[in-house]
Design a protein around this motif. Structure first.
Motif, PDB file in Angstrom:
ATOM      1  N   ILE A   1      -8.197   1.773  -0.857  1.00 11.31           N
ATOM      2  CA  ILE A   1      -8.126   0.647  -0.541  1.00 11.31           C
ATOM      3  C   ILE A   1     -10.203   0.077  -0.520  1.00 11.31           C
ATOM      4  CG2 ILE A   1      -7.353  -1.771   0.369  1.00 11.31           C
ATOM      5  CD1 ILE A   1      -5.331  -0.320  -1.435  1.00 11.31           C
TER       6      ILE A   1
ATOM      7  N   LEU B   1      -4.703  -3.622  -4.802  1.00  9.07           N
ATOM      8  CA  LEU B   1      -3.180  -3.206  -4.404  1.00  9.07           C
ATOM      9  C   LEU B   1      -2.610  -3.118  -6.093  1.00  9.07           C
ATOM     10  CD1 LEU B   1      -2.052  -4.429  -1.356  1.00  9.07           C
ATOM     11  CD2 LEU B   1      -2.089  -2.113  -2.163  1.00  9.07           C
TER      12      LEU B   1
ATOM     13  N   ARG C   1       0.862  -1.414   0.092  1.00  6.78           N
ATOM     14  CA  ARG C   1       0.087   0.270  -0.235  1.00  6.78           C
ATOM     15  C   ARG C   1       0.909   1.601  -0.086  1.00  6.78           C
ATOM     16  NH1 ARG C   1      -1.975   3.427   3.497  1.00  6.78           N
ATOM     17  NH2 ARG C   1      -1.482   2.552   4.969  1.00  6.78           N
TER      18      ARG C   1
END
Length: 108
Positions: free
Chosen positions: A20, A54, A10
């Protein structure tokens, strides 16, 4: 642990927890707990959603080739970390600062 790798990727992708959450539909407080390893074994479904958000393979998220997922800190970073620790700031406060500083934006 999964939370450590989650945080690593992240930060590497410069994504906020809010970003996210928007990509996965998983509430930000749950993501925060996963990242802190307070939820050490999230379901495969959740881990897959995080990996997809991601843009990282689930294998890479689960099986890091190194036990240390973070790059070595150079001397300047070590100094910053030491100063932060000596000032009494907690990890959570520092993490919240980074979230605030990032402004919740998603960089692609």
């Amino acid at each position: 642990m999964f939370g450590d790798r989650f945080r690593h990727f992240r930060y590497q992708k410069r994504l906020s927890l809010e970003g996210i959450a928007g990509r996965t539909g998983i509430p930000k407080p749950i993501l925060k707990e996963i990242e802190r390893n307070a939820i050490p074994n999230p379901s495969m479904f959740i881990m897959n959603k995080i990996a997809t958000a991601l843009e990282v393979s689930l294998d890479e998220m689960l099986y890091s080739s190194s036990s240390n997922t973070f790059e070595e800190l150079d001397e300047e970073w070590l100094k910053v970390v030491r100063e932060a620790m000596e000032s009494g700031i907690s990890k959570e406060e520092f993490s919240e600062f980074l979230e605030f500083y990032n402004g919740g934006r998603i960089e692609e």
